[in-house]
Every structure is written in C-alpha cells, then in structure tokens.
Scaffold this motif. Structure first.
Motif, PDB file in Angstrom:
ATOM      1  N   ILE A 136      34.672  20.078  27.919  1.00  0.00           N
ATOM      2  CA  ILE A 136      34.947  21.236  28.774  1.00  0.00           C
ATOM      3  C   ILE A 136      33.795  21.487  29.734  1.00  0.00           C
ATOM      4  N   ILE A 137      32.590  21.640  29.183  1.00  0.00           N
ATOM      5  CA  ILE A 137      31.454  22.026  30.036  1.00  0.00           C
ATOM      6  C   ILE A 137      30.963  20.869  30.896  1.00  0.00           C
ATOM      7  N   ILE A 138      31.228  19.647  30.477  1.00  0.00           N
ATOM      8  CA  ILE A 138      30.770  18.491  31.263  1.00  0.00           C
ATOM      9  C   ILE A 138      31.750  18.161  32.379  1.00  0.00           C
ATOM     10  N   GLU A 139      33.043  18.194  32.079  1.00  0.00           N
ATOM     11  CA  GLU A 139      34.046  17.740  33.034  1.00  0.00           C
ATOM     12  C   GLU A 139      34.553  18.843  33.956  1.00  0.00           C
ATOM     13  N   HIS A 140      34.142  20.083  33.738  1.00  0.00           N
ATOM     14  CA  HIS A 140      34.577  21.170  34.603  1.00  0.00           C
ATOM     15  C   HIS A 140      33.426  21.795  35.380  1.00  0.00           C
ATOM     16  N   GLU A 183      28.481   8.104  23.526  1.00  0.00           N
ATOM     17  CA  GLU A 183      29.668   8.097  22.661  1.00  0.00           C
ATOM     18  C   GLU A 183      30.823   8.888  23.262  1.00  0.00           C
ATOM     19  N   LEU A 184      30.552  10.137  23.697  1.00  0.00           N
ATOM     20  CA  LEU A 184      31.632  10.947  24.259  1.00  0.00           C
ATOM     21  C   LEU A 184      32.120  10.355  25.577  1.00  0.00           C
ATOM     22  N   LYS A 185      31.215   9.800  26.351  1.00  0.00           N
ATOM     23  CA  LYS A 185      31.616   9.176  27.618  1.00  0.00           C
ATOM     24  C   LYS A 185      32.573   8.014  27.360  1.00  0.00           C
ATOM     25  N   ARG A 186      32.270   7.155  26.369  1.00  0.00           N
ATOM     26  CA  ARG A 186      33.162   6.036  26.044  1.00  0.00           C
ATOM     27  C   ARG A 186      34.525   6.545  25.581  1.00  0.00           C
ATOM     28  N   ARG A 187      34.497   7.594  24.749  1.00  0.00           N
ATOM     29  CA  ARG A 187      35.743   8.146  24.224  1.00  0.00           C
ATOM     30  C   ARG A 187      36.608   8.709  25.346  1.00  0.00           C
ATOM     31  N   ARG A 192      41.119   9.000  29.241  1.00  0.00           N
ATOM     32  CA  ARG A 192      41.531   9.340  30.607  1.00  0.00           C
ATOM     33  C   ARG A 192      41.593   8.092  31.498  1.00  0.00           C
ATOM     34  N   LEU A 193      41.962   7.002  30.904  1.00  0.00           N
ATOM     35  CA  LEU A 193      42.017   5.734  31.643  1.00  0.00           C
ATOM     36  C   LEU A 193      42.989   5.805  32.811  1.00  0.00           C
ATOM     37  N   ALA A 194      44.127   6.462  32.606  1.00  0.00           N
ATOM     38  CA  ALA A 194      45.116   6.581  33.688  1.00  0.00           C
ATOM     39  C   ALA A 194      44.539   7.383  34.855  1.00  0.00           C
ATOM     40  N   ASP A 195      43.788   8.459  34.548  1.00  0.00           N
ATOM     41  CA  ASP A 195      43.180   9.264  35.610  1.00  0.00           C
ATOM     42  C   ASP A 195      42.099   8.481  36.347  1.00  0.00           C
ATOM     43  N   ILE A 196      41.385   7.652  35.610  1.00  0.00           N
ATOM     44  CA  ILE A 196      40.330   6.840  36.238  1.00  0.00           C
ATOM     45  C   ILE A 196      40.957   5.839  37.208  1.00  0.00           C
ATOM     46  N   ARG A 197      42.030   5.181  36.778  1.00  0.00           N
ATOM     47  CA  ARG A 197      42.690   4.202  37.648  1.00  0.00           C
ATOM     48  C   ARG A 197      43.296   4.848  38.882  1.00  0.00           C
ATOM     49  N   ALA A 198      43.737   6.113  38.715  1.00  0.00           N
ATOM     50  CA  ALA A 198      44.335   6.824  39.848  1.00  0.00           C
ATOM     51  C   ALA A 198      43.273   7.490  40.724  1.00  0.00           C
ATOM     52  N   GLY A 199      42.014   7.382  40.347  1.00  0.00           N
ATOM     53  CA  GLY A 199      40.936   7.967  41.128  1.00  0.00           C
ATOM     54  C   GLY A 199      40.770   9.464  40.950  1.00  0.00           C
ATOM     55  N   ARG A 200      41.365  10.017  39.863  1.00  0.00           N
ATOM     56  CA  ARG A 200      41.261  11.459  39.635  1.00  0.00           C
ATOM     57  C   ARG A 200      40.102  11.842  38.728  1.00  0.00           C
ATOM     58  N   PHE A 201      39.440  10.876  38.123  1.00  0.00           N
ATOM     59  CA  PHE A 201      38.345  11.177  37.199  1.00  0.00           C
ATOM     60  C   PHE A 201      37.320  10.055  37.250  1.00  0.00           C
TER      61      PHE A 201
END
Length: 289
Positions: A136-140, A183-187, A192-201
């Motif tokens: 929450i606090i990292i991605e927002h 660890e959390l970054k890998r998880r 969120r692999l789909a968001d990464i491929r779509a350029g949203r994350f």
C-alpha cells in the motif's frame, strides 16, 4: 487700507511621532513573538517547496486544481488508501497505529514477534504484515520511506554477531528495507505481471532502494521509560519506609506493599518490552529523488 491676510501656517504633524512610536513597538512585539516561536519542520518544508515552485513559473493555484504545496501527497490524503490501512489496523487489533506528524505520516507496528530473539531475522508473521502494509505505502506513493528498527533493554548474548543493541536495531531496520526491495518486489512482480506487460506498473520505480532509509533507534527509548518508572517505584518504597519508621504501618504491611510494588515493576517491564518489539515506517513529506 485693507488688512493684510495672515499667511496660512502648515498644520503641525505632531501625531506622526506617536504613530511612528506605535509602529516601532508593534514591530518589536512581533519580532519577539517570532524569536520565541518554534518552526514546524513540515510547514517550513512546504513553504520552501512553494517558493521553489513559484520561482520555476508554476505556482500552485485554483487553476491547477488546488494542489498542495507538498511535493507528493501522503497515503492519508487518499481516502481509499487510508481506509485500506485502517482495515489492516483493525485486523491486527490495536497493534498498528497511524499518526500524522510535521515530517509526515508514521505507521507504528508493535507488540508482535517481528524478529527471531536477539537477531535481525524477520519472522513469518512479520513478513505477512509487512507485505500487506508495504504494497500500500510503496505502490501508492513516491515519497521517501524511513524505516526505524528497535531493540529492548536486554543484553545481547556473548556469542551475538552484534556489538550492541544499537547495531542490532540498525540491522533490523535494514532487514525490513531488504524485505521490501527484494522479497516483496519479486512477489509483486509476479502478482502484477499483467500490469507490468501493459505498462501500468513499474516495480523498478516504486521499489527503488533509493526511496528507503533504514534507521537504528537502539535501546535508549525503552531504557528511559524503565528508569522513569523505576524512580517512581523507589519513591513509593521510600514513602513506605518513612511510614514504617513513624509506626504508621506494621512491618508485615510494609513487606506486603513492597512486594506489590516489585510485582508492578515486573509487569510494567514486560509491557514495555512487548511495546518495543516494534517497527516504525515514516512516509516523509519528501519525494524520492
């Protein structure tokens, strides 16, 4: 012959003397107030950011949507994100508190077994909670995140790899940062692999190690609280001894009350040690570089 008209005399400006004295006194009064005041670090930083923004030709105004002078909004300014944090706090029943301070928003997690005793190894329970809070606090936000590690008053074992509780608390803060950035970054990359491929994350942006600052708090805070409580107990014991010397209480009453005070001290010590099993995360009012 007609009388000569008297020349008009300019009005005397005696009032200017009184007025200038009043203005001088007011100036002195406000300078005195300013000298006695303390500067709020958070508000001062907002002023600095506002001036910097104005000098670059983009001052904040209603035309830009009434943006805050803070460089980056905190999670508490976003209703949905804040509600999610409060939901997690309710799930852990009082073990999580969220406070607003001048320097930013601090999330305090306490009274949990975050680390293996005497070490900086995170427990499974700690990783579960840090995973929920971290995403929450990292991605927002893109704010700087300061992580504070603590140690209690108990001495380290002779075979400890840490020289002192200061070293242990710093290692604990670093362990939390390492958990977030590895660890959390890998998880989250997998989740969120789909968001990464779509350029949203972009995990490289949010989980950039430059955002995180580990800070060791040592054991001074808990030792100060223990010493303050110890002094209050000793004062009560001295009062009982004075009453005994004046025959106001019997010796059996004196012993009973002293034992009760000793039990209170032991109970308080256990409570403090539980409270200082903690991790603090400060979301600063400062955008990561």
């Amino acid at each position: 012959m007609p009388r000569k008209k008297k020349a008009m005399e300019a009005p005397k400006a005696n009032w200017l003397t009184t007025y200038s004295d009043m203005v001088t006194l007011l100036l002195t009064f406000f300078v005195l107030l300013f000298a006695m005041s303390t500067i709020s670090p958070g508000k001062f930083q907002q002023i600095v950011v506002g001036l910097r923004t104005a000098l670059t030709g983009m001052p904040p105004s209603v035309l830009t949507g009434g943006k805050s002078m803070a460089e980056e909004p905190l999670v508490t300014s976003r209703r949905g994100v804040y509600e999610e944090l409060m939901r997690i706090a309710e799930e852990y029943k009082g073990k999580i508190t969220i406070e607003e301070r001048d320097e930013g928003t601090v999330i305090i997690m306490k009274d949990m077994a975050f680390f293996v005793p005497g070490s900086a190894i995170l427990t499974v329970e700690a990783k579960e909670l840090l995973g929920k809070i971290g995403r929450i606090i990292i991605e927002h936000t893109t704010n700087v995140l300061q992580v504070y590690g603590y140690a209690d008053d108990q001495p380290l074992p002779p075979d400890s790899i840490y020289a002192s509780n200061w070293h242990l608390s710093a290692a604990r803060a670093a362990s939390v940062v390492q958990f977030f950035t590895e660890e959390l970054k890998r998880r989250r990359t997998v989740e969120r692999l789909a968001d990464i491929r779509a350029g949203r994350f972009d995990p490289e942006y949010f989980y950039d190690p430059k955002r995180f600052v580990p800070i060791g708090m040592g054991d001074w805070a808990i030792k100060n609280e223990i010493e303050a409580f110890r002094k209050s107990i000793e004062l009560e014991k001295q009062t009982l001894a004075d009453k005994l010397s004046r025959n106001e209480i019997t010796y059996s009453q004196y012993v009973s009350e002293v034992n009760k005070l000793d039990r209170q001290f032991d109970e308080k010590l256990r409570e403090l040690r539980a409270l200082y099993r903690r991790i603090d995360i400060l979301i600063k009012r400062e955008k990561a570089k």
